[in-house]
Design a protein around this motif. Structure first.
Motif, PDB file in Angstrom:
ATOM      1  N   LEU A 255       0.939  -1.167  -0.056  1.00  0.00           N
ATOM      2  CA  LEU A 255       0.093  -0.085  -0.089  1.00  0.00           C
ATOM      3  C   LEU A 255       0.820   1.215  -0.204  1.00  0.00           C
ATOM      4  N   ILE A 256       1.934   1.338   0.854  1.00  0.00           N
ATOM      5  CA  ILE A 256       2.698   2.431   1.044  1.00  0.00           C
ATOM      6  C   ILE A 256       3.762   2.804  -0.322  1.00  0.00           C
ATOM      7  N   ALA A 257       4.069   1.568  -1.124  1.00  0.00           N
ATOM      8  CA  ALA A 257       4.604   1.497  -2.346  1.00  0.00           C
ATOM      9  C   ALA A 257       3.795   2.267  -3.307  1.00  0.00           C
ATOM     10  N   THR A 258       2.526   1.777  -3.450  1.00  0.00           N
ATOM     11  CA  THR A 258       1.474   2.266  -4.455  1.00  0.00           C
ATOM     12  C   THR A 258       1.209   3.832  -4.132  1.00  0.00           C
ATOM     13  N   LEU A 259       1.070   3.852  -2.865  1.00  0.00           N
ATOM     14  CA  LEU A 259       0.933   5.536  -2.507  1.00  0.00           C
ATOM     15  C   LEU A 259       2.161   6.299  -2.911  1.00  0.00           C
ATOM     16  N   SER A 260       3.279   5.942  -2.814  1.00  0.00           N
ATOM     17  CA  SER A 260       4.351   6.682  -3.079  1.00  0.00           C
ATOM     18  C   SER A 260       4.524   6.803  -4.742  1.00  0.00           C
ATOM     19  N   GLU A 261       4.222   5.679  -5.225  1.00  0.00           N
ATOM     20  CA  GLU A 261       4.245   5.844  -6.944  1.00  0.00           C
ATOM     21  C   GLU A 261       3.192   6.978  -7.402  1.00  0.00           C
ATOM     22  N   THR A 262       2.011   6.961  -6.568  1.00  0.00           N
ATOM     23  CA  THR A 262       0.920   7.625  -7.271  1.00  0.00           C
ATOM     24  C   THR A 262       1.367   9.094  -7.073  1.00  0.00           C
ATOM     25  N   ILE A 263       1.474   9.336  -5.791  1.00  0.00           N
ATOM     26  CA  ILE A 263       1.777  10.845  -5.614  1.00  0.00           C
ATOM     27  C   ILE A 263       2.679  11.465  -6.122  1.00  0.00           C
ATOM     28  N   SER A 264       3.802  10.692  -6.464  1.00  0.00           N
ATOM     29  CA  SER A 264       5.060  11.157  -7.168  1.00  0.00           C
ATOM     30  C   SER A 264       4.546  11.508  -8.651  1.00  0.00           C
ATOM     31  N   CYS A 265       3.562  10.915  -9.260  1.00  0.00           N
ATOM     32  CA  CYS A 265       3.401  11.046 -10.344  1.00  0.00           C
ATOM     33  C   CYS A 265       1.984  12.258 -10.486  1.00  0.00           C
ATOM     34  N   GLY A 266       1.818  12.774  -9.491  1.00  0.00           N
ATOM     35  CA  GLY A 266       0.705  13.627  -9.411  1.00  0.00           C
ATOM     36  C   GLY A 266      -0.671  13.475  -9.251  1.00  0.00           C
ATOM     37  N   GLY A 267      -0.552  12.157  -8.717  1.00  0.00           N
ATOM     38  CA  GLY A 267      -2.073  11.531  -8.439  1.00  0.00           C
ATOM     39  C   GLY A 267      -2.517  11.548  -6.949  1.00  0.00           C
ATOM     40  N   ASN A 268      -3.732  11.435  -6.842  1.00  0.00           N
ATOM     41  CA  ASN A 268      -4.377  11.075  -5.448  1.00  0.00           C
ATOM     42  C   ASN A 268      -4.585   9.730  -5.583  1.00  0.00           C
ATOM     43  N   LEU A 269      -4.665   9.311  -4.209  1.00  0.00           N
ATOM     44  CA  LEU A 269      -4.718   7.650  -3.846  1.00  0.00           C
ATOM     45  C   LEU A 269      -6.041   7.571  -3.261  1.00  0.00           C
ATOM     46  N   LEU A 270      -7.173   6.753  -3.793  1.00  0.00           N
ATOM     47  CA  LEU A 270      -8.277   6.451  -3.109  1.00  0.00           C
ATOM     48  C   LEU A 270      -8.442   4.966  -2.822  1.00  0.00           C
ATOM     49  N   VAL A 271      -8.268   4.730  -1.489  1.00  0.00           N
ATOM     50  CA  VAL A 271      -8.044   3.403  -0.952  1.00  0.00           C
ATOM     51  C   VAL A 271      -9.250   2.824  -0.519  1.00  0.00           C
ATOM     52  N   ASN A 272      -9.622   1.777  -1.250  1.00  0.00           N
ATOM     53  CA  ASN A 272     -11.035   1.124  -1.104  1.00  0.00           C
ATOM     54  C   ASN A 272     -11.256   0.193  -0.151  1.00  0.00           C
ATOM     55  N   ILE A 273     -12.081  -0.049   0.731  1.00  0.00           N
ATOM     56  CA  ILE A 273     -12.454  -1.242   1.737  1.00  0.00           C
ATOM     57  C   ILE A 273     -14.073  -1.427   1.512  1.00  0.00           C
ATOM     58  N   GLY A 274     -14.405  -2.657   2.038  1.00  0.00           N
ATOM     59  CA  GLY A 274     -15.662  -3.480   1.830  1.00  0.00           C
ATOM     60  C   GLY A 274     -16.110  -3.815   2.986  1.00  0.00           C
ATOM     61  N   PRO A 275     -17.011  -2.962   3.818  1.00  0.00           N
ATOM     62  CA  PRO A 275     -17.549  -3.449   4.963  1.00  0.00           C
ATOM     63  C   PRO A 275     -18.701  -4.424   4.780  1.00  0.00           C
ATOM     64  N   THR A 276     -18.859  -5.282   5.679  1.00  0.00           N
ATOM     65  CA  THR A 276     -20.035  -6.430   5.907  1.00  0.00           C
ATOM     66  C   THR A 276     -21.240  -6.108   5.873  1.00  0.00           C
ATOM     67  N   SER A 277     -22.306  -6.900   5.570  1.00  0.00           N
ATOM     68  CA  SER A 277     -23.635  -6.411   5.393  1.00  0.00           C
ATOM     69  C   SER A 277     -24.078  -5.796   6.642  1.00  0.00           C
ATOM     70  N   ASP A 278     -23.497  -6.026   7.891  1.00  0.00           N
ATOM     71  CA  ASP A 278     -24.031  -5.687   9.051  1.00  0.00           C
ATOM     72  C   ASP A 278     -23.408  -4.317   9.500  1.00  0.00           C
ATOM     73  N   GLY A 279     -22.456  -3.939   8.516  1.00  0.00           N
ATOM     74  CA  GLY A 279     -21.937  -2.615   9.045  1.00  0.00           C
ATOM     75  C   GLY A 279     -20.529  -2.657   9.568  1.00  0.00           C
ATOM     76  N   THR A 280     -19.888  -3.792   9.582  1.00  0.00           N
ATOM     77  CA  THR A 280     -18.636  -4.136  10.221  1.00  0.00           C
ATOM     78  C   THR A 280     -17.462  -3.772   9.075  1.00  0.00           C
ATOM     79  N   ILE A 281     -16.218  -2.908   9.601  1.00  0.00           N
ATOM     80  CA  ILE A 281     -15.457  -2.800   8.844  1.00  0.00           C
ATOM     81  C   ILE A 281     -14.310  -4.033   9.088  1.00  0.00           C
ATOM     82  N   PRO A 282     -14.128  -5.041   8.104  1.00  0.00           N
ATOM     83  CA  PRO A 282     -13.228  -6.128   8.727  1.00  0.00           C
ATOM     84  C   PRO A 282     -12.169  -5.861   9.100  1.00  0.00           C
ATOM     85  N   PRO A 283     -11.560  -6.287  10.086  1.00  0.00           N
ATOM     86  CA  PRO A 283     -10.373  -5.789  10.972  1.00  0.00           C
ATOM     87  C   PRO A 283      -8.970  -5.888  10.239  1.00  0.00           C
TER      88      PRO A 283
END
Length: 463
Positions: free
Chosen positions: A311-339
Motif C-alpha cells: 500500500l505504501i509503495a502504491t501511495l508513493s508511486e501515485t503521488i510522485s506522478c501527481g495523482g491522489n490515492l483512493l483506497v477502497n474497503i468493503g464493509p460487511t452487510s451488518d456494517g462492520t469494517i473487517p479487521p
C-alpha cells in the motif's frame, strides 16, 4: 490523524479568494466545463478512502457485481453458490432485508477514517444494483429506509464525518442500473429515449446534492451510453453554477462513453489507474485493498489483501506522478469494517503521521522515480524559500549504501540527508557518475517500522 491544519488552511484560502471560481458561469458543454479549475482542497490532501457497501455485501460472493455475474453473465460459480445456499426462486431483491447494517456505527467509522490519515471519504450511495443507501424518493421500496436497515446510511455517515473529523465527504453514484426495466427499454431503443435518465438518474443526483451537499461526486456506470443520453453536461453546469455546493464541489470523469480520461474534473481513466509517469491533468488512482473485489467477500483470504508495504509503495508511486490515492474497503452487510481493512487504514495513518511533510501539499519533482535505483520515487516541497526533495524508498540495499542517480548534490557543507520522523543526518558522498551515495546502515535502528522510508534531501543543485 488526518491533516487537520492543512485541510483547514486550504479551505480558508478558498474563502479568502472570494469563491475561487471567480463568479464564472459555465455552459453545458465540455469546452466550458473543462475550464473550471479543480477545488484547491483536493490536490493537497492526496489520499481518500473509498467505501463499497450495499446489498451486494449480503451474498458477499465473487464481488460487488454479484447480481450481474449471477443473472447477467450467468457464471457457473455464482449459480452453484445460489443453489447450495438459497431456495429455488430466491431473487436478488430478497437479499435486501438481510442487509441489516445492525452493527453500523457512523461515529466509529469516522474515527477509523480519521486515523487513516486520509483527507476525504467516498461512499457508494448507489451501485449498479440500484439500491440507494439513502431514503430516495426515486427508488421506491429499494432503498435503505424501506428495505433492510430502515435508516439513512448516507446521512448518518455524512454527519459523523463532518462532526467528528476534518475530512471532505464524497458520494459515489452509478448512472445506470443493470436490470432496471426503464434503463433496459432505453438501451433497447439505442438510447434514443431517456425515460430512465429523467425518472431515475438525474432526480437522484439532484437529490443527493441538495440533501447531503457532498464535496465530491464520484460518477460511474457511464460506459454503455453517451453523455448526451445522461444529460451529463446539463447536470454539471447546474452543479457548478447554481447548486448548494457550486463553489467547492469536485467531480471525476465518468459521465458517458468516451468521456473518461478526456473530460470532467479529475481523471480516473481506469480502475486501479497507475500510469507510473507524470500526467498533465490531475488524476486519481482508485484502488482496492482486496485484490479481487471492491465489495466485501466472505471467502477473502489474507493473501488477497495488500500488505502495508504494498500500500505504501502504491501511495508513493501515485503521488510522485501527481495523482491522489483512493483506497477502497468493503464493509460487511451488518456494517462492520473487517479487521484486516481497519488494520491497513490505521497502519497507513501511522506511516503518514511520520512522513506527513513528504505527502500533504507536496508536488511532483523534476524526476518522478530514480534514474539508477528502481523503486525510489520523489516529491518536493518549498518551505521558507528552500525546496526539499523527498525520496520514497521501499527497500534498503544490503550493502548499506543507497545510491540515488537523480539528485545532484550541492555544497557538501550545506547539502544534507535526513530521515523523516528522526533527527538523524546520514553521511553521503558524490557517486562515481554523479548522484548521491548515502550510508543507510543505521536506518533500521532509527525507525520502528519497515514499511517504507522517506529521506529528505536538502541543498541540491537541481532542487
Amino acid at each position: 490523524m488526518a491533516p487537520v491544519c492543512k485541510q483547514v488552511g486550504l479551505v480558508v484560502l478558498a474563502v479568502l479568494l472570494g469563491g475561487w471560481v471567480g463568479g464564472t458561469r459555465y455552459t453545458p458543454d465540455w469546452d466550458s466545463l473543462d475550464k473550471r479549475p479543480l477545488p484547491p482542497w483536493y490536490d493537497g490532501i492526496k489520499i481518500g478512502v473509498f467505501i463499497h457497501w450495499g446489498v451486494f455485501s449480503v451474498p458477499a460472493f465473487r464481488s460487488e457485481w454479484f447480481w450481474w455475474d449471477w443473472q447477467g453473465a450467468k457464471y457457473n460459480d455464482c449459480i452453484e453458490f445460489m443453489e447450495a445456499n438459497y431456495p429455488p426462486g430466491f431473487t436478488y431483491p430478497d437479499f435486501g432485508p438481510e442487509f441489516t447494517a445492525s452493527n453500523f456505527d457512523a461515529n466509529k467509522w469516522a474515527e477509523v477514517l480519521d486515523k487513516s490519515g486520509a483527507g476525504y471519504v467516498v461512499l457508494t450511495s448507489k451501485h449498479h444494483e440500484g439500491y440507494t443507501m439513502w431514503p430516495s424518493e426515486h427508488s421506491w421500496n429499494w432503498n435503505a429506509m424501506d428495505v433492510g436497515p430502515k435508516r439513512d446510511l448516507v446521512g448518518e455517515l455524512a454527519n459523523a464525518v463532518r462532526n467528528k473529523t476534518s475530512m471532505f465527504f464524497g458520494l459515489y453514484h452509478s448512472l445506470f442500473e443493470w436490470f432496471n426495466p426503464m434503463y433496459l427499454a432505453d438501451k433497447a431503443s439505442k438510447f434514443k429515449t431517456q425515460d430512465f435518465v429523467r425518472a431515475k438518474t438525474l432526480p437522484e443526483l439532484y437529490e443527493i446534492v441538495n440533501r447531503y451537499k457532498p464535496d465530491l461526486i464520484w460518477s460511474d456506470g457511464d460506459w454503455e451510453a453517451p453523455d448526451t443520453y445522461w444529460n451529463s453536461t446539463q447536470f454539471l453546469a447546474w452543479l457548478y453554477n447554481d447548486s448548494p455546493v457550486k463553489d467547492n464541489v469536485l467531480t471525476n470523469d465518468r459521465w458517458g462513453s468516451g468521456v473518461m480520461c478526456k473530460h470532467g474534473g479529475y481523471f480516473t481513466c481506469a480502475d486501479r489507474y497507475d500510469p507510473g509517469v507524470l500526467q498533465k491533468h490531475k488524476w486519481e488512482n482508485a484502488m482496492t485493498l482486496d485484490r479481487k473485489s471492491w465489495g466485501y467477500r466472505s471467502n477473502m483470504d489474507l493473501s488477497d489483501v495488500l500488505t502495508i508495504k504494498e500500500l505504501i509503495a502504491t501511495l508513493s508511486e501515485t503521488i510522485s506522478c501527481g495523482g491522489n490515492l483512493l483506497v477502497n474497503i468493503g464493509p460487511t452487510s451488518d456494517g462492520t469494517i473487517p479487521p484486516v481493512f481497519e488494520e491497513r487504514l490505521l497502519q497507513m495513518g501511522e506511516w503518514l503521521t511520520v512522513n506527513a511533510d513528504a505527502v500533504y501539499d507536496a508536488k511532483p519533482w523534476h524526476f518522478q522515480n530514480d534514474t539508477h535505483t528502481p523503486g525510489v520515487w520523489y516529491t518536493a516541497k518549498k518551505i521558507s524559500m528552500v525546496t526539499i526533495v523527498y525520496a520514497f524508498v521501499q527497500k534498503l540495499p544490503e550493502s548499506g549504501f543507497l545510491y540515488l542517480g537523480a539528485p545532484i548534490p550541492g555544497d557538501p557543507s550545506y547539502c544534507q540527508v535526513t530521515l523523516q520522523g528522526t533527527v538523524y543526518k546520514f553521511p553521503w558522498t558524490t557517486g562515481p557518475q554523479g548522484g548521491m551515495n548515502i550510508s543507510v546502515s543505521t536506518v533500521t535502528k532509527a525507525t520502528p517500522y519497515s514499511w517504507g522510508w522517506v529521506f529528505s534531501l536538502y541543498g541540491l543543485k537541481n532542487q
